[in-house]
Design an enzyme around this catalytic site. Structure first.
Site, PDB file in Angstrom:
ATOM      1  N   GLY A 190       0.830  -1.208   0.000  1.00  0.00           N
ATOM      2  CA  GLY A 190       0.000   0.000   0.000  1.00  0.00           C
ATOM      3  C   GLY A 190       0.858   1.248   0.000  1.00  0.00           C
ATOM      4  N   TYR A 191       1.460   1.530  -1.134  1.00  0.00           N
ATOM      5  CA  TYR A 191       2.267   2.749  -1.273  1.00  0.00           C
ATOM      6  C   TYR A 191       1.509   3.795  -2.103  1.00  0.00           C
ATOM      7  CZ  TYR A 191       6.617   0.180   0.072  1.00  0.00           C
ATOM      8  OH  TYR A 191       7.585  -0.538   0.714  1.00  0.00           O
ATOM      9  N   THR A 202      -1.623  -4.596  -5.973  1.00  0.00           N
ATOM     10  CA  THR A 202      -1.674  -5.873  -6.694  1.00  0.00           C
ATOM     11  C   THR A 202      -1.845  -7.012  -5.698  1.00  0.00           C
ATOM     12  OG1 THR A 202      -0.238  -4.930  -8.348  1.00  0.00           O
ATOM     13  CG2 THR A 202      -0.464  -7.321  -8.386  1.00  0.00           C
ATOM     14  N   GLU A 207      14.248  -5.757  -4.648  1.00  0.00           N
ATOM     15  CA  GLU A 207      13.548  -5.709  -5.915  1.00  0.00           C
ATOM     16  C   GLU A 207      14.495  -5.984  -7.086  1.00  0.00           C
ATOM     17  OE1 GLU A 207      10.496  -3.182  -5.723  1.00  0.00           O
ATOM     18  OE2 GLU A 207       9.763  -3.672  -7.709  1.00  0.00           O
TER      19      GLU A 207
HETATM   20  C1  FAD Z   1       0.506  -3.363 -12.912  1.00  0.00           C
HETATM   21  C2  FAD Z   1       0.827  -2.437 -11.801  1.00  0.00           C
HETATM   22  C3  FAD Z   1       0.847  -2.916 -10.515  1.00  0.00           C
HETATM   23  C4  FAD Z   1       1.096  -2.053  -9.450  1.00  0.00           C
HETATM   24  N1  FAD Z   1       1.062  -2.549  -8.184  1.00  0.00           N
HETATM   25  C5  FAD Z   1       1.225  -1.707  -7.141  1.00  0.00           C
HETATM   26  C6  FAD Z   1       1.114  -2.175  -5.809  1.00  0.00           C
HETATM   27  O1  FAD Z   1       0.911  -3.354  -5.566  1.00  0.00           O
HETATM   28  N2  FAD Z   1       1.239  -1.285  -4.811  1.00  0.00           N
HETATM   29  C7  FAD Z   1       1.503   0.029  -5.037  1.00  0.00           C
HETATM   30  O2  FAD Z   1       1.646   0.786  -4.082  1.00  0.00           O
HETATM   31  N3  FAD Z   1       1.621   0.514  -6.292  1.00  0.00           N
HETATM   32  C8  FAD Z   1       1.479  -0.319  -7.347  1.00  0.00           C
HETATM   33  N4  FAD Z   1       1.581   0.160  -8.627  1.00  0.00           N
HETATM   34  C9  FAD Z   1       1.811   1.576  -8.835  1.00  0.00           C
HETATM   35  C10 FAD Z   1       3.239   1.890  -9.250  1.00  0.00           C
HETATM   36  O3  FAD Z   1       4.095   1.798  -8.159  1.00  0.00           O
HETATM   37  C11 FAD Z   1       3.214   3.299  -9.849  1.00  0.00           C
HETATM   38  O4  FAD Z   1       2.478   3.206 -11.046  1.00  0.00           O
HETATM   39  C12 FAD Z   1       4.578   3.858 -10.136  1.00  0.00           C
HETATM   40  O5  FAD Z   1       5.242   4.160  -8.949  1.00  0.00           O
HETATM   41  C13 FAD Z   1       4.463   5.133 -10.993  1.00  0.00           C
HETATM   42  O6  FAD Z   1       3.553   6.030 -10.472  1.00  0.00           O
HETATM   43  P1  FAD Z   1       2.364   6.646 -11.360  1.00  0.00           P
HETATM   44  O7  FAD Z   1       1.776   5.555 -12.165  1.00  0.00           O
HETATM   45  O8  FAD Z   1       1.485   7.371 -10.450  1.00  0.00           O
HETATM   46  O9  FAD Z   1       3.067   7.628 -12.360  1.00  0.00           O
HETATM   47  P2  FAD Z   1       3.604   9.109 -12.050  1.00  0.00           P
HETATM   48  O10 FAD Z   1       4.521   9.082 -10.902  1.00  0.00           O
HETATM   49  O11 FAD Z   1       2.454  10.038 -11.981  1.00  0.00           O
HETATM   50  O12 FAD Z   1       4.420   9.397 -13.359  1.00  0.00           O
HETATM   51  C14 FAD Z   1       3.801   9.757 -14.602  1.00  0.00           C
HETATM   52  C15 FAD Z   1       4.908  10.042 -15.606  1.00  0.00           C
HETATM   53  O13 FAD Z   1       5.729  11.110 -15.132  1.00  0.00           O
HETATM   54  C16 FAD Z   1       7.082  10.709 -15.055  1.00  0.00           C
HETATM   55  N5  FAD Z   1       7.723  11.321 -13.898  1.00  0.00           N
HETATM   56  C17 FAD Z   1       7.234  11.441 -12.646  1.00  0.00           C
HETATM   57  N6  FAD Z   1       8.124  12.028 -11.846  1.00  0.00           N
HETATM   58  C18 FAD Z   1       9.217  12.285 -12.596  1.00  0.00           C
HETATM   59  C19 FAD Z   1      10.487  12.856 -12.350  1.00  0.00           C
HETATM   60  N7  FAD Z   1      10.845  13.290 -11.145  1.00  0.00           N
HETATM   61  N8  FAD Z   1      11.361  12.927 -13.372  1.00  0.00           N
HETATM   62  C20 FAD Z   1      11.031  12.476 -14.598  1.00  0.00           C
HETATM   63  N9  FAD Z   1       9.854  11.947 -14.894  1.00  0.00           N
HETATM   64  C21 FAD Z   1       8.957  11.836 -13.908  1.00  0.00           C
HETATM   65  C22 FAD Z   1       7.020   9.192 -14.905  1.00  0.00           C
HETATM   66  O14 FAD Z   1       8.216   8.577 -15.333  1.00  0.00           O
HETATM   67  C23 FAD Z   1       5.846   8.862 -15.805  1.00  0.00           C
HETATM   68  O15 FAD Z   1       6.278   8.842 -17.128  1.00  0.00           O
HETATM   69  C24 FAD Z   1       1.361  -0.687  -9.702  1.00  0.00           C
HETATM   70  C25 FAD Z   1       1.379  -0.207 -11.011  1.00  0.00           C
HETATM   71  C26 FAD Z   1       1.118  -1.067 -12.058  1.00  0.00           C
HETATM   72  C27 FAD Z   1       1.145  -0.531 -13.449  1.00  0.00           C
END
Ligand code: FAD
Length: 713
Positions: free
Chosen positions: A450-451, A484, A567
């Site tokens: 739950g992050y 997930t 990881e």
């Molecule tokens: C299939 C799947 C399973 C998952 N399972 C889990 C889970 O079990 N628990 C959980 O907690 N999370 C889970 N996640 C979430 C995952 O950890 C996040 O999707 C990931 O950390 C990215 O965050 P976001 O999708 O909110 O994208 P954002 O952080 O909003 O990023 C959007 C875009 O902006 C870019 N960006 C953001 N910040 C910067 C920066 N500083 N510099 C350059 N570019 C940047 C990113 O690279 C990306 O292209 C899951 C995601 C997926 C797809």
């Protein structure tokens, strides 16, 4: 045969650099040596230093190291030509002696028919002879140079057209393998030199990015610049890793050392050029003028790579070797302890279903194997012995994830053991360790992470779900995203904000591991493109006992980062999944190579060669990161994220390539008869996007690498 130790190699580098500092101190000399005096002087030094005698000891590691150092100053001393000539003339010791003492100074050229005129010859002003490899007859002819004419162009010093004596001093009729060995080694030498030159340009551009200020900030703080440097660092580290692997393979006499060399060539040639262009983009005007080293390095790299096509191996490109030779990517060894474990594991795995359909491992893990794995202690092998583990080194853990990943099997509870278990061992109280570790070790610990939150993904430090203390409990309110496995979970690994005013914000986060079967918890499922289920979970006055807090209040960040280290080993699983995908593709292709890929030289064959070399590069980086983890107890700062970056993009490119090569059949799913790869290709394409997001997006990996490289933020 020589395998130099790290110290011996470092000494050798110092000695080469010492000689170069006097005779060829920088890349500029390439522009100033029209009369050939500098190259003659360097050749003389090479004789005095014994570099002309490296072939007698089969010291390829030294020869290639020399190529790299020469590349850094754009020096064309043909060290591999000398090595290869001495190797081929081995049985004619009087000639080898003359090569060693510098009386015969050979360059090697490949021609179709015997000839007395050769083009594109380097270092002609210092050379006395050409060893001509004649492909039509398979002969090698050592001919004296009569005279030469320089042919101005990109190469500096100029290439030359040389005229040879009609009658060779000697004509060899070597066994075909030796003839081919020579070509492969020459090609490896050329890319090693190009990579050395690219490394130098990259170092200059890194320095420039730190020093040069534009719009009030160092240019290295602009992501366009820092990410370009990161791309170069990844490329060069991978090139150097592949080249080392090729050398090791040659020195150990592995049967597939040609393939290892060709993988290094296939990856390094375009990578060196990419990095050089990237360096110029960063250096901008300063690097474009001849006072700078970069233009001379630019010429070195591009001409070295251009020469590759004049030395084509009979075995063909990487794809030709893989398809026609019916071979796999070279095996990478992880050390005796890990390899012993691999043998044991392979035997154990043979007793279980090794044919798990693609995409099913997440949901239908092979339960029978998981029970056996718990009995054998595989699940907790990474834990310290004092906690019931085996103090298993990173290499052994990597073997486990690799072998399972290749078979598309998963070990139930492995994520819990690696992420949660490790963090509890380091930060849990004795009571928590006693209560929770046995549950995890049993293999039955359904939990989710739950992050993420609606407004927070990459920027995890800014998470907003609040936990407020109330006596012996915490009251949590907020929403967690994309959990997930949450729909089957009993526990949540929960990061919550306990200090809203913390500066920086990551200092206000606390970690909890708690059961979810309490009031105030709701769940909403989402199905992803790959078919996995992740959920939004709503925490509404959800009460968590303080005894479920892991680590200190507001010290959750430490716990999170500890869990993240694991990881990187887990990632190996995905690389071996790609290896399996490549093997599945090759298996499909071998049914009718010409129909599937076209004849030699086709674009589809080039695509397979490229993918295979990038996969091997990723594997090499991962192995380096695992080794570094073992040595530096858990910190694979650079190679880990580098491997992750390469592997993420590679998943996508494998997916696209499968559709390109196999057409619509590759878009069919598992379950229909005669589907290429049993549906693995279309599944991988859908799954690939996840690879670029999970565990930190590609951009975030690049930021981490940029930081580790010392670039300003
Ligand atoms: C299939 C799947 C399973 C998952 N399972 C889990 C889970 O079990 N628990 C959980 O907690 N999370 C889970 N996640 C979430 C995952 O950890 C996040 O999707 C990931 O950390 C990215 O965050 P976001 O999708 O909110 O994208 P954002 O952080 O909003 O990023 C959007 C875009 O902006 C870019 N960006 C953001 N910040 C910067 C920066 N500083 N510099 C350059 N570019 C940047 C990113 O690279 C990306 O292209 C899951 C995601 C997926 C797809």
């Amino acid at each position: 045969m020589s395998i130099l130790s790290t110290e011996e190699l470092a000494e050798f580098v110092t000695s080469i650099d010492g000689v170069l500092a006097k005779a060829w101190p920088s890349a500029h000399i390439a522009s100033q040596d029209a009369d050939g005096s500098a190259i003659r002087q360097i050749w003389l030094s090479a004789v005095q230093q014994g570099w002309t005698n490296l072939a007698s000891y089969k010291a390829l590691d030294a020869a290639i190291t020399a190529c790299d150092r020469l590349g850094r100053v754009a020096c064309p001393l043909p060290i591999m030509d000398i090595y290869v000539s001495a190797m081929m003339l081995e049985k004619h010791s009087y000639l080898v002696d003359q090569i060693v003492d510098g009386t015969i100074r050979p360059v090697v050229a490949v021609s179709r028919k015997p000839t007395t005129k050769l083009q594109f010859v380097e270092a002609a002003s210092a050379a006395t002879h050409v060893l001509e490899l004649v492909t039509e007859t398979g002969e090698a002819r050592l001919c004296e140079i009569v005279d030469f004419t320089t042919t101005p162009g990109l190469a500096k010093p100029d290439w030359a057209e040389v005229r040879l004596e009609d009658q060779p001093i000697i004509t060899l009729d070597p066994r075909e393998e030796i003839f081919e060995d020579a070509k492969v080694l020459l090609r490896l030498g050329l890319v090693a030199r190009a990579v050395g030159a690219a490394r130098r340009t990259w170092e200059l551009s890194l320095q420039h990015a730190q020093d040069r200020v534009s719009f009030g900030k160092p240019i290295g703080s602009y992501q366009a610049v820092s990410h370009r440097l990161v791309d170069g660092a990844v490329d060069l580290t991978a090139c150097e890793g592949l080249i080392s692997q090729a050398i090791e393979s040659y020195l150990l006499g592995r049967s597939n050392w040609h393939l290892s060399c060709e993988l290094a060539v296939e990856f390094s040639a375009p990578a060196a050029i990419r990095t050089q262009f990237g360096g110029h983009h960063t250096l901008a005007a300063q690097g474009y003028f001849e006072e700078h080293e970069a233009p001379w390095l630019f010429r070195r790299i591009n001409t070295d790579v251009a020469l590759l096509s004049s030395i084509s191996p009979a075995e063909g490109q990487v794809a030709d070797i893989l398809v026609e030779g019916n071979v796999r990517l070279p095996f990478l060894e992880l050390g005796s302890q890990a390899e012993e474990f691999r043998s044991e594991l392979t035997q154990v795995l043979a007793r279980f279903d090794n044919n798990v359909p693609v995409g099913h491992s997440w949901d239908d893990a092979n339960k029978a194997f998981s029970i056996e794995a718990v009995k054998r202690g595989y699940l907790t092998m990474a834990w310290p012995a004092s906690f019931g583990g085996q103090d298993g080194p990173a290499e052994k853990q990597m073997v486990l994830t690799e072998e399972l990943g290749y078979r598309r099997l998963s070990l139930l509870g492995k994520d819990a053991a690696d992420l949660v278990g490790t963090a509890i061992i380091y930060y849990g109280t004795p009571e928590q360790q006693q209560r929770i570790l046995p549950l995890i070790a049993s293999g039955n610990f359904p939990f989710y992470v739950g992050y993420s939150e609606p407004e927070v993904g990459s920027d995890l430090a800014n998470l907003q779900s609040k936990a407020v203390r109330d006596g012996d409990e915490w009251v949590v309110n907020g929403r967690k995203e994309w959990g997930t496995g949450a729909h089957r979970a009993e526990w949540i690994w929960l990061a919550a904000r306990t200090d809203p005013d913390a500066k920086p914000p990551h200092k206000g986060i606390t970690l909890f591991l708690t059961r979810i079967d309490r009031p105030g918890f709701e769940i909403q499922q989402h199905r992803s493109l790959s078919g996995t289920i992740s959920s939004s979970t709503f925490l509404d006055d959800f009460r968590v006992p303080d005894s479920d807090r892991i680590g200190g209040v507001n010290e959750g960040w430490k716990v999170i980062t500890k869990a993240l280290v694991k990881e990187r080993v887990i990632m190996a699983n995905f690389t071996s999944g790609l290896l399996r995908l490549l093997d599945d593709m090759l298996c499909e292709i071998r049914k009718d190579p010409v129909e599937k890929l076209g004849t030699r030289g086709s674009a589809k064959r080039a695509l397979i060669s490229e993918l295979a070399s990038r996969l091997q590069a990723t594997r090499v980086l991962l192995y380096l990161s695992v080794r570094e983890m073992s040595i530096a107890s858990g910190s694979a700062r650079l190679e880990g994220p580098m491997a992750k970056m390469l592997s993420a993009v590679l998943h996508e490119d494998f997916g696209k390539a499968a559709l390109h090569i196999f057409g619509p059949a590759a878009a069919l799913g598992e379950g229909l008869s005669d589907v290429p790869g049993r549906g693995a290709f279309e599944y991988n394409l859908r799954f690939s996007i996840r690879q670029a997001i999970g565990g930190g997006t590609i951009d975030i990996q690049k930021n981490m690498i940029a930081y580790a490289l010392g670039l300003p933020r």
